[in-house]
Scaffold this motif. Structure first.
Motif, PDB file in Angstrom:
ATOM      1  N   TYR A 121       0.845  -1.198   0.000  1.00  0.00           N
ATOM      2  CA  TYR A 121       0.000   0.000   0.000  1.00  0.00           C
ATOM      3  C   TYR A 121       0.879   1.247   0.000  1.00  0.00           C
ATOM      4  CZ  TYR A 121      -3.870  -3.174   0.861  1.00  0.00           C
ATOM      5  OH  TYR A 121      -4.790  -4.183   0.742  1.00  0.00           O
ATOM      6  N   ARG A 148      -1.888   5.200   4.191  1.00  0.00           N
ATOM      7  CA  ARG A 148      -3.078   4.367   4.406  1.00  0.00           C
ATOM      8  C   ARG A 148      -3.073   3.834   5.840  1.00  0.00           C
ATOM      9  NH1 ARG A 148      -4.454   2.462  -0.777  1.00  0.00           N
ATOM     10  NH2 ARG A 148      -6.322   1.501   0.148  1.00  0.00           N
ATOM     11  N   ARG A 170      -4.327   0.372   6.903  1.00  0.00           N
ATOM     12  CA  ARG A 170      -3.532  -0.798   6.520  1.00  0.00           C
ATOM     13  C   ARG A 170      -2.458  -1.116   7.553  1.00  0.00           C
ATOM     14  NH1 ARG A 170      -7.116  -2.844   3.038  1.00  0.00           N
ATOM     15  NH2 ARG A 170      -7.650  -1.352   1.402  1.00  0.00           N
ATOM     16  N   THR A 213      -3.423  -4.723   6.566  1.00  0.00           N
ATOM     17  CA  THR A 213      -2.778  -5.412   5.446  1.00  0.00           C
ATOM     18  C   THR A 213      -2.776  -6.934   5.602  1.00  0.00           C
ATOM     19  OG1 THR A 213      -1.334  -3.518   5.031  1.00  0.00           O
ATOM     20  CG2 THR A 213      -0.623  -5.640   4.140  1.00  0.00           C
TER      21      THR A 213
END
Length: 281
Positions: A130, A134, A137, A145
């Motif tokens: 990513y 983010r 995540r 993630t």
């Protein structure tokens, strides 16, 4: 009797430190390939473990770091990640988490365990997959993630008796995964989630993957409404499959009807436009 294998947990303050250090590459920023000791040292003030009920298992943590690193390099890391590389990475990591005998207990239900995974243990792969912007995540939760991949692997595992044990992980689109796993009423029921995944695959084979985003969204609405009328979790496997397939069939028909109506309107408008141009000459 073997106790629970405890994994490191990262506090919310540790997540914020990670994000700040990544943006500025200051204290807490980990060079790719940093050792386990360096990672733990950088965040030691924000790492903690469950107070009791098991023992810390450093070997398991090191194994996870090594295996995910191997998968990432196999998928092209550190070269820029393409959509295909990301999809391959997700599928392989989900399968690894899904079949690991020590990654099925209550420790893995903790958001702060996954915050540690994404922010400390596997930081460089979170960034590669990513970006540092983010936050979801990195923090624990359904969009973390690696937490999202663990849930997918544990849910969509068809079992070792199947030759294509993990094919659902590689078949479903990312949109389909989101529709299933970011809705608690669906994701909390593994049998329901698998039934939807299989119905998605069957519908995609029938009408083509290109039309599945709208069909999936409509089918999901129908399934959630149906679940309010009858508790789908109490149905037999055959009855559940029939209910889910019925929802996808209905959704496919509705989308097709809408597409046909829109196409007819476009053709009618085009004919009117041609007539208007002819009269204006």
């Amino acid at each position: 009797m073997t106790g629970t294998k405890l994994l490191p947990r990262l506090s919310p303050i540790g997540v914020e430190k990670c994000l700040a250090s990544l943006r500025d590459q200051t204290d807490g920023y980990l060079e790719p390939g940093a050792t386990m000791d360096h990672r733990l040292k950088a965040y030691e003030a924000h790492i903690w473990y469950a107070a009791s009920g098991g023992s810390v298992d450093r070997a398991l943590v090191e194994e996870i770091m090594g295996k995910v690193s191997d998968i990432a390099h196999h998928c092209g890391y550190p070269a820029p990640a393409t959509d295909r590389k990301r999809a391959s990475f997700d599928t392989r990591v989900a399968a690894y988490f899904g079949q690991h005998p020590d990654l099925g207990g209550g420790e893995l239900l903790r958001d702060d365990v996954w915050a540690f995974m994404s922010c400390v243990l596997l930081q460089e792969f979170t960034i590669w997959r990513y970006s540092v912007e983010r936050k979801a995540r990195f923090a624990g939760g359904v969009r973390n993630t690696f937490q999202r991949l663990w849930v997918r692997g544990r849910t969509l595992d068809l079992g070792p008796e199947y030759e294509k044990r993990w094919h659902l992980l590689g078949t479903l689109s990312e949109d389909a995964m989101v529709q299933i796993f970011e809705r608690a009423s669906i994701a909390s029921n593994a049998c329901l989630a698998r039934a939807i995944a299989m119905a998605w695959e069957a519908a995609a084979d029938r009408i083509g993957r290109g039309r599945m985003e709208k069909v999936m969204r409509q089918a999901t609405k129908l399934i959630r409404l149906r679940n309010q009328v009858i508790d789908l979790s109490y149905l037999s496997e055959e009855a559940l499959t029939a209910e889910i397939n019925s929802a996808f069939t209905r959704a496919s028909s509705e989308i097709a009807s809408d597409s046909d109506a829109m196409k007819a309107e476009e053709e009618q408008f085009s004919a009117y436009d041609r007539m208007s141009q002819a009269l204006s000459r």
